[in-house]
Write an enzyme that holds these catalytic residues in place. Sequence first.
Site, PDB file in Angstrom:
ATOM      1  N   ASP A  11      -5.958  40.907   0.463  1.00 24.19           N
ATOM      2  CA  ASP A  11      -4.996  39.809   0.344  1.00 24.19           C
ATOM      3  C   ASP A  11      -4.537  39.839  -1.104  1.00 24.19           C
ATOM      4  OD1 ASP A  11      -3.701  37.406  -0.070  1.00 24.19           O
ATOM      5  OD2 ASP A  11      -5.122  36.230   1.120  1.00 24.19           O
ATOM      6  N   ASP A  52      -1.963  36.931   6.090  1.00 25.62           N
ATOM      7  CA  ASP A  52      -1.682  37.133   4.660  1.00 25.62           C
ATOM      8  C   ASP A  52      -2.381  38.360   4.084  1.00 25.62           C
ATOM      9  OD1 ASP A  52      -4.297  36.288   4.598  1.00 25.62           O
ATOM     10  OD2 ASP A  52      -3.975  34.601   3.239  1.00 25.62           O
ATOM     11  N   TYR A  90       1.729  33.181  -3.274  1.00 25.83           N
ATOM     12  CA  TYR A  90       0.497  32.408  -3.398  1.00 25.83           C
ATOM     13  C   TYR A  90      -0.722  33.319  -3.389  1.00 25.83           C
ATOM     14  CZ  TYR A  90      -2.553  28.487  -3.394  1.00 25.83           C
ATOM     15  OH  TYR A  90      -3.492  27.579  -3.791  1.00 25.83           O
ATOM     16  N   GLY A 103     -14.686  53.775  -9.051  1.00 27.89           N
ATOM     17  CA  GLY A 103     -15.229  54.843  -8.213  1.00 27.89           C
ATOM     18  C   GLY A 103     -15.178  54.596  -6.722  1.00 27.89           C
ATOM     19  N   ASN A 104     -15.189  53.335  -6.295  1.00 29.78           N
ATOM     20  CA  ASN A 104     -15.209  53.019  -4.869  1.00 29.78           C
ATOM     21  C   ASN A 104     -14.740  51.574  -4.724  1.00 29.78           C
ATOM     22  OD1 ASN A 104     -16.133  52.234  -2.207  1.00 29.78           O
ATOM     23  ND2 ASN A 104     -17.397  54.081  -2.239  1.00 29.78           N
ATOM     24  N   LYS A 132      -8.161  34.941   8.764  1.00 29.08           N
ATOM     25  CA  LYS A 132      -8.826  33.633   8.777  1.00 29.08           C
ATOM     26  C   LYS A 132     -10.177  33.689   9.490  1.00 29.08           C
ATOM     27  CE  LYS A 132      -5.182  31.922   6.732  1.00 29.08           C
ATOM     28  NZ  LYS A 132      -4.758  33.145   6.004  1.00 29.08           N
ATOM     29  N   TYR A 229     -16.408  30.913  -3.773  1.00 26.66           N
ATOM     30  CA  TYR A 229     -15.376  31.033  -2.746  1.00 26.66           C
ATOM     31  C   TYR A 229     -14.066  31.549  -3.313  1.00 26.66           C
ATOM     32  CZ  TYR A 229     -12.097  30.022   0.902  1.00 26.66           C
ATOM     33  OH  TYR A 229     -11.130  30.165   1.855  1.00 26.66           O
ATOM     34  N   LYS A 232     -11.737  34.021   2.702  1.00 26.39           N
ATOM     35  CA  LYS A 232     -12.613  34.657   3.707  1.00 26.39           C
ATOM     36  C   LYS A 232     -12.409  36.169   3.697  1.00 26.39           C
ATOM     37  CE  LYS A 232     -15.563  32.200   5.910  1.00 26.39           C
ATOM     38  NZ  LYS A 232     -16.951  32.621   6.079  1.00 26.39           N
ATOM     39  N   ASP A 233     -13.124  36.855   4.570  1.00 26.64           N
ATOM     40  CA  ASP A 233     -13.233  38.299   4.444  1.00 26.64           C
ATOM     41  C   ASP A 233     -12.308  39.087   5.360  1.00 26.64           C
ATOM     42  OD1 ASP A 233     -15.481  37.537   2.831  1.00 26.64           O
ATOM     43  OD2 ASP A 233     -16.444  37.122   4.739  1.00 26.64           O
TER      44      ASP A 233
HETATM   45  P1  13P Z   1      -5.739  25.614  -2.800  1.00 25.52           P
HETATM   46  O1  13P Z   1      -6.959  24.815  -3.184  1.00 25.52           O
HETATM   47  O2  13P Z   1      -5.387  26.687  -3.759  1.00 25.52           O
HETATM   48  O3  13P Z   1      -4.570  24.765  -2.378  1.00 25.52           O
HETATM   49  O4  13P Z   1      -6.164  26.505  -1.503  1.00 25.52           O
HETATM   50  C1  13P Z   1      -6.755  25.922  -0.417  1.00 25.52           C
HETATM   51  C2  13P Z   1      -6.868  26.985   0.602  1.00 25.52           C
HETATM   52  O5  13P Z   1      -5.956  27.247   1.342  1.00 25.52           O
HETATM   53  C3  13P Z   1      -8.144  27.740   0.629  1.00 25.52           C
HETATM   54  O6  13P Z   1      -7.945  29.066   0.477  1.00 25.52           O
HETATM   55  P1  13P Z   2      -7.294  33.771   3.435  1.00 28.59           P
HETATM   56  O1  13P Z   2      -8.749  34.133   3.351  1.00 28.59           O
HETATM   57  O2  13P Z   2      -6.616  34.414   4.601  1.00 28.59           O
HETATM   58  O3  13P Z   2      -6.598  33.993   2.142  1.00 28.59           O
HETATM   59  O4  13P Z   2      -7.193  32.232   3.792  1.00 28.59           O
HETATM   60  C1  13P Z   2      -7.673  31.293   2.912  1.00 28.59           C
HETATM   61  C2  13P Z   2      -7.824  29.978   3.577  1.00 28.59           C
HETATM   62  O5  13P Z   2      -8.884  29.437   3.556  1.00 28.59           O
HETATM   63  C3  13P Z   2      -6.676  29.387   4.218  1.00 28.59           C
HETATM   64  O6  13P Z   2      -6.957  28.129   4.766  1.00 28.59           O
HETATM   65 MG    MG Z   3      -4.851  34.292   1.355  1.00 28.78          MG
HETATM   66 MG    MG Z   4      -6.278  36.391   4.997  1.00 28.31          MG
END
Ligand code: 13P
Ligand code: 13P
Ligand code: MG
Ligand code: MG
Length: 366
Positions: A11, A52, A90, A103-104, A132, A229, A232-233
């Site tokens: 991302d 995203d 964003y 290297g990786n 997500k 945080y 997510k992955d």
């Molecule tokens: P912000 O705290 O940057 O608005 O992001 C919240 C969110 O979407 C988590 O990734």
């Molecule tokens: P991504 O991990 O896809 O950037 O999303 C963050 C998030 O928590 C949106 O609610």
């Molecule tokens: Mg994102």
């Molecule tokens: Mg994502």
Amino acid sequence: MKTTISLIKADIGSIPGHMTVHPNILDLMEEEMDRAIEEKLILDAHVFNAGDDTELLMTHTKGVDSAEIHEFAWNAFVKGADEAKEIGLYGAGQDLLADAFSGNVKGMGPGVAEMEFEERPAEPILVFAMDKTEPGAFNFPIFRIFGDPFCTAGLVIDPSMHSGFKYTVVDVKEHKKIQMGLPEEMYDLLALIGHPSRYVTKYVHSKDEKRGITAAISTEKLSLIAGKYIGKDDPVCIIRAQSGFPAVGEVLEGFSLGHIVSGWMRGSHRGPLMPVPLEYSQCTRFDGPPRVVGLGFQLKNGTLEGPVDLFDDPIFDSIRQRCADITDFLRRHGPFEPGMLPLDEMEYTTLPAVLTKLQDRLEDWE
Ligand code: 13P
Ligand code: 13P
Ligand code: MG
Ligand code: MG
């Protein structure tokens, strides 16, 4: 000739918020791929997005964990992140955790699924990308595809699959891995992979050495890498299908439940995993629901013929409707479990601050 397929994702910025990838970023990644093909670093490539997340699918002959390929992908993402900053996207560079390539790309933020194999005369390649959610979200479909005869008829009726498959599972917290055979160790395997935030399916191999690998899944845990945080992955997966492996349709059947996964909204909620065509690969309601896209190719001497958009079929409409119904139901739980994740899986840590504020008013009870 042995061919390597590398699916590397990150991302690097999105529009608006965490919804989808900007077309300029995808164009830029395509230019990078074209240049790498011209320079004979890679054989072929396909750029796409899942929500995203920007996904780079590449074929080459340099094997898995190739420093050259990983560095190329890293540099492409860095360029993309610069462009994302320029545009004002964003979370520009969100997943690029390191300052410089070392290297990786594993452990640096991007997710990686890779496999190397001798091409069969006709080689169906399926790739899946989720947004997500977390790598363990693949545990359920991968088990159904390679372990459940109610999903994959070939496990019963195809003599070349009847002996089952070998699973490699990783413990993403303790950094351990184990190989287990199916069907003979099915109950032990399920005891692990039923806890997808910790035990994650990494590879599936045929028990026939000659056939080799059939599935590879990215298992990078961003939250554990960074220690805090940062999103997510959002995992990816490559699957070789047919001729001793599950048929394309058996693989797609594995995604027909819309099972509940973790990682929605702020990485802190549960939701149904909705299979969607590329056209709908953008996360909207409550930043979701979590979704998966699938692309199908035929591979020949490293060239990817395709893609075919695997979930672009009305047969998945009823599954998507079920996901919408589950979404309505789960969202009505608001900040209550199980709509929200349990404390130890939350990506936000508000509770200590709340407890500190209430400290003076906390009294002993019984
Ligand atoms: P912000 O705290 O940057 O608005 O992001 C919240 C969110 O979407 C988590 O990734
Ligand atoms: P991504 O991990 O896809 O950037 O999303 C963050 C998030 O928590 C949106 O609610
Ligand atoms: Mg994102
Ligand atoms: Mg994502």
